[in-house]
Design an enzyme around this catalytic site. Structure first.
Site, PDB file in Angstrom:
ATOM      1  N   CYS A 194       7.603  24.912 -23.798  1.00  0.00           N
ATOM      2  CA  CYS A 194       7.256  24.195 -22.750  1.00  0.00           C
ATOM      3  C   CYS A 194       8.317  24.500 -21.741  1.00  0.00           C
ATOM      4  O   CYS A 194       9.415  24.350 -21.885  1.00  0.00           O
ATOM      5  CB  CYS A 194       7.522  22.764 -23.411  1.00  0.00           C
ATOM      6  SG  CYS A 194       7.248  21.294 -22.079  1.00  0.00           S
ATOM      7  N   GLU A 254       0.888  23.779 -19.335  1.00  0.00           N
ATOM      8  CA  GLU A 254       0.968  25.265 -20.169  1.00  0.00           C
ATOM      9  C   GLU A 254      -0.042  26.002 -19.266  1.00  0.00           C
ATOM     10  O   GLU A 254      -0.922  25.628 -18.622  1.00  0.00           O
ATOM     11  CB  GLU A 254       0.707  24.718 -21.622  1.00  0.00           C
ATOM     12  CG  GLU A 254       0.926  25.917 -22.429  1.00  0.00           C
ATOM     13  CD  GLU A 254       2.458  26.651 -22.226  1.00  0.00           C
ATOM     14  OE1 GLU A 254       2.535  27.509 -21.709  1.00  0.00           O
ATOM     15  OE2 GLU A 254       3.156  25.910 -23.029  1.00  0.00           O
TER      16      GLU A 254
END
Length: 226
Positions: free
Chosen positions: A2, A104
């Protein structure tokens, strides 16, 4: 992993949502990058849940200098209790990292396509770790990282990792510094339910950490129906 997320809410809203006793003010952020000062939630014994601003990028107490934090933005849930950089924090210094959503990148025909993933209602709380590093001059640097895990059904088409997102009923066990039941804590490091979670493509402009604002989370058309 992340590497970017958003927190487009206020300190007052965090206090209400997470039942905090206090939280420092911070600006609305739509494209938070590593090395930023970010709000985290921790539990202070004899006080309760409080918000605190810390630097994203964990610097273990034993580090020679803080530059190691650039490599420790995330910790893999599968090994977090064993790796020297994380195991002490996992056992004793855990936190929540509030987020409105995260980004993402999906690989499509060799190119990276950014997606914004967020709850359909409310906020996420990532499982995070804290560490305090003392500089030679005596100053203390408090830092954090996000724990990641395997993807749920929403994330599978996009990426092979995602942040550990805790449920509200798990917050107390995670935050309690007196809870050192390592095996029970490791059970929390799993993919969250995909229910109430959505994802859509956004502009590649967010690839730059200098890009901010609500346009970061706007849905863009990809030409393939996404």
């Amino acid at each position: 992993m992340c590497g970017r997320y958003a927190l487009n809410t206020t300190a007052t809203e965090l206090i209400e949502h997470f039942q905090l006793l206090s939280c420092p003010e911070f600006g609305l952020r739509y494209n938070i990058a590593p090395a930023s000062q970010i709000p985290v939630i921790r539990f202070k014994p004899d006080t309760g849940r409080v918000g605190q601003l810390v630097k994203w990028g964990l610097v273990p107490s034993w580090a020679k200098d803080p530059s190691i934090g650039a490599k420790l933005n995330n910790a893999r849930g599968e090994t977090v209790s064993e790796k020297p950089s994380f195991k002490t924090s996992f056992a004793r210094h855990r936190c929540l990292i509030p987020a409105s959503g995260f980004y993402e990148w999906q690989t499509v025909a060799g190119k990276k396509r950014p997606y914004y993933i967020h709850p359909t209602d409310g906020m996420f709380a990532f499982a995070g770790l804290l560490a305090a590093w003392k500089a030679p001059g005596g100053e203390t640097l408090v830092t954090t990282c996000i724990i990641t895990t395997t993807p749920n059904e929403v994330m599978v088409p996009i990426h092979d990792r995602m942040p550990v997102i805790l449920e509200a009923e798990e917050y107390d066990a995670w935050l309690d510094p007196g809870n050192q039941d390592i095996e029970a804590l490791k059970l929390l490091l799993r993919p969250c339910s995909a229910e109430g979670m959505t994802a859509y493509p956004v502009s590649s402009a967010i690839n730059s950490g200098r890009v901010e604002g609500p346009e970061c989370v706007q849905h863009v058309e990809t030409g393939d129906g996404s």
